[in-house]
Design a protein around this motif. Sequence first.
Motif, PDB file in Angstrom:
ATOM      1  N   TYR A  90       0.835  -1.199   0.000  1.00  0.00           N
ATOM      2  CA  TYR A  90       0.000   0.000   0.000  1.00  0.00           C
ATOM      3  C   TYR A  90       0.870   1.249   0.000  1.00  0.00           C
ATOM      4  O   TYR A  90       1.879   1.321   0.698  1.00  0.00           O
ATOM      5  CB  TYR A  90      -0.919  -0.002   1.227  1.00  0.00           C
ATOM      6  CG  TYR A  90      -1.784  -1.230   1.301  1.00  0.00           C
ATOM      7  CD1 TYR A  90      -3.049  -1.255   0.731  1.00  0.00           C
ATOM      8  CD2 TYR A  90      -1.304  -2.396   1.912  1.00  0.00           C
ATOM      9  CE1 TYR A  90      -3.829  -2.407   0.768  1.00  0.00           C
ATOM     10  CE2 TYR A  90      -2.067  -3.545   1.947  1.00  0.00           C
ATOM     11  CZ  TYR A  90      -3.333  -3.548   1.374  1.00  0.00           C
ATOM     12  OH  TYR A  90      -4.100  -4.688   1.398  1.00  0.00           O
ATOM     13  N   THR A  92       2.165   4.642   0.995  1.00  0.00           N
ATOM     14  CA  THR A  92       2.119   5.376   2.261  1.00  0.00           C
ATOM     15  C   THR A  92       1.668   6.811   2.054  1.00  0.00           C
ATOM     16  O   THR A  92       1.438   7.536   3.015  1.00  0.00           O
ATOM     17  CB  THR A  92       3.508   5.376   2.933  1.00  0.00           C
ATOM     18  OG1 THR A  92       4.474   5.932   2.017  1.00  0.00           O
ATOM     19  CG2 THR A  92       3.926   3.962   3.306  1.00  0.00           C
ATOM     20  N   ARG A  95      -2.464   5.569   0.085  1.00  0.00           N
ATOM     21  CA  ARG A  95      -3.126   4.366   0.607  1.00  0.00           C
ATOM     22  C   ARG A  95      -3.578   3.424  -0.508  1.00  0.00           C
ATOM     23  O   ARG A  95      -4.337   2.490  -0.258  1.00  0.00           O
ATOM     24  CB  ARG A  95      -4.334   4.729   1.500  1.00  0.00           C
ATOM     25  CG  ARG A  95      -3.996   5.516   2.730  1.00  0.00           C
ATOM     26  CD  ARG A  95      -5.245   5.803   3.554  1.00  0.00           C
ATOM     27  NE  ARG A  95      -6.206   6.607   2.820  1.00  0.00           N
ATOM     28  CZ  ARG A  95      -6.164   7.921   2.726  1.00  0.00           C
ATOM     29  NH1 ARG A  95      -5.233   8.593   3.369  1.00  0.00           N
ATOM     30  NH2 ARG A  95      -7.062   8.592   2.024  1.00  0.00           N
ATOM     31  N   PRO A 115      -3.877  -0.135   5.485  1.00  0.00           N
ATOM     32  CA  PRO A 115      -4.549   0.907   6.283  1.00  0.00           C
ATOM     33  C   PRO A 115      -5.954   0.460   6.660  1.00  0.00           C
ATOM     34  O   PRO A 115      -6.616  -0.253   5.903  1.00  0.00           O
ATOM     35  CB  PRO A 115      -4.572   2.115   5.332  1.00  0.00           C
ATOM     36  CG  PRO A 115      -4.497   1.522   3.963  1.00  0.00           C
ATOM     37  CD  PRO A 115      -3.642   0.291   4.097  1.00  0.00           C
ATOM     38  N   GLU A 118      -9.822   5.230   5.304  1.00  0.00           N
ATOM     39  CA  GLU A 118      -9.364   6.285   4.405  1.00  0.00           C
ATOM     40  C   GLU A 118      -8.788   7.476   5.171  1.00  0.00           C
ATOM     41  O   GLU A 118      -8.258   8.411   4.580  1.00  0.00           O
ATOM     42  CB  GLU A 118     -10.518   6.758   3.523  1.00  0.00           C
ATOM     43  CG  GLU A 118     -11.680   7.360   4.316  1.00  0.00           C
ATOM     44  CD  GLU A 118     -12.808   7.812   3.415  1.00  0.00           C
ATOM     45  OE1 GLU A 118     -12.540   8.606   2.497  1.00  0.00           O
ATOM     46  OE2 GLU A 118     -13.952   7.349   3.624  1.00  0.00           O
ATOM     47  N   ASP A 120      -6.432   7.054   7.528  1.00  0.00           N
ATOM     48  CA  ASP A 120      -5.139   6.656   8.071  1.00  0.00           C
ATOM     49  C   ASP A 120      -4.010   7.411   7.375  1.00  0.00           C
ATOM     50  O   ASP A 120      -4.050   7.618   6.159  1.00  0.00           O
ATOM     51  CB  ASP A 120      -4.917   5.153   7.896  1.00  0.00           C
ATOM     52  CG  ASP A 120      -5.709   4.339   8.902  1.00  0.00           C
ATOM     53  OD1 ASP A 120      -6.533   4.936   9.611  1.00  0.00           O
ATOM     54  OD2 ASP A 120      -5.503   3.122   8.976  1.00  0.00           O
ATOM     55  N   TRP A 122       0.462   7.609   7.319  1.00  0.00           N
ATOM     56  CA  TRP A 122       1.657   6.837   7.647  1.00  0.00           C
ATOM     57  C   TRP A 122       2.619   7.690   8.463  1.00  0.00           C
ATOM     58  O   TRP A 122       2.978   8.791   8.054  1.00  0.00           O
ATOM     59  CB  TRP A 122       2.312   6.372   6.355  1.00  0.00           C
ATOM     60  CG  TRP A 122       3.492   5.477   6.537  1.00  0.00           C
ATOM     61  CD1 TRP A 122       4.802   5.788   6.333  1.00  0.00           C
ATOM     62  CD2 TRP A 122       3.469   4.114   6.971  1.00  0.00           C
ATOM     63  NE1 TRP A 122       5.594   4.703   6.608  1.00  0.00           N
ATOM     64  CE2 TRP A 122       4.813   3.650   7.011  1.00  0.00           C
ATOM     65  CE3 TRP A 122       2.456   3.242   7.351  1.00  0.00           C
ATOM     66  CZ2 TRP A 122       5.152   2.360   7.391  1.00  0.00           C
ATOM     67  CZ3 TRP A 122       2.785   1.947   7.726  1.00  0.00           C
ATOM     68  CH2 TRP A 122       4.123   1.521   7.741  1.00  0.00           C
ATOM     69  N   TRP A 127       0.366   2.828  10.422  1.00  0.00           N
ATOM     70  CA  TRP A 127      -0.755   3.690  10.061  1.00  0.00           C
ATOM     71  C   TRP A 127      -1.375   4.276  11.328  1.00  0.00           C
ATOM     72  O   TRP A 127      -1.554   3.566  12.321  1.00  0.00           O
ATOM     73  CB  TRP A 127      -1.823   2.897   9.304  1.00  0.00           C
ATOM     74  CG  TRP A 127      -1.381   2.429   7.952  1.00  0.00           C
ATOM     75  CD1 TRP A 127      -1.051   1.164   7.585  1.00  0.00           C
ATOM     76  CD2 TRP A 127      -1.230   3.231   6.774  1.00  0.00           C
ATOM     77  NE1 TRP A 127      -0.694   1.128   6.261  1.00  0.00           N
ATOM     78  CE2 TRP A 127      -0.799   2.372   5.737  1.00  0.00           C
ATOM     79  CE3 TRP A 127      -1.413   4.577   6.500  1.00  0.00           C
ATOM     80  CZ2 TRP A 127      -0.546   2.831   4.441  1.00  0.00           C
ATOM     81  CZ3 TRP A 127      -1.161   5.037   5.211  1.00  0.00           C
ATOM     82  CH2 TRP A 127      -0.743   4.169   4.205  1.00  0.00           C
TER      83      TRP A 127
END
Length: 210
Positions: A90, A92, A95, A115, A118, A120, A122, A127
Amino acid sequence: MSNYSTDIETAELGENGLSKKAGWITVYHVNQYTGEYQSASMEYLMLGVGLPAHSYPDKPELPPAGQALRRTVDGKSWEFLPDYRGQTVYSTEMRQEQTVTQFGELPDNVTPLKPESEFDTWDGKKWVTDTQAQQAAESHAAQQAAQQALTSRLAVANARILTLSDALDLDMATDEEKAALTKWKTYRVMLNRIDVSTAPDIDWPPVPQK
């Protein structure tokens, strides 16, 4: 001494990489672009002939699972590199989900950790959910839903009031219809006092039965 031999002639390479003795040799082929090991084959070398392109005479040790086998950039030895091909990672930054297609270390901007939402972000290691953004989005969605519900309820009320008002204007309304008109108008007033910004904690007024 016999005039015959059942031995297979083995080629010998000189320091210049050319055959100083004709014969057969096992060579190990790599991808010309990535250097990844591809296959092995037996090749017959004439005297003074070199190996096929992108091939090497030293046998590599096979890597463990999860590792890729590659010739080093300088072409002098074999090396193992991480191999995440086929796995999901994913971004960072966005996402976004993607599938790894190349061997080697993962780029700094991807992680195998998924994550949870939506919202989240990094933090360099894991996360972290932006709870403020999540709450703001949930509040906005609730307000939109409340506004749609309010619009729908007002449309019903307006239609009912219009019908009952017609009967009243034409002096055709029954006592029951007059009472219903008062209830629907009261209901509409209460609807217009609704503050959708308080969603989802809205105490909707009861809909008149008639």
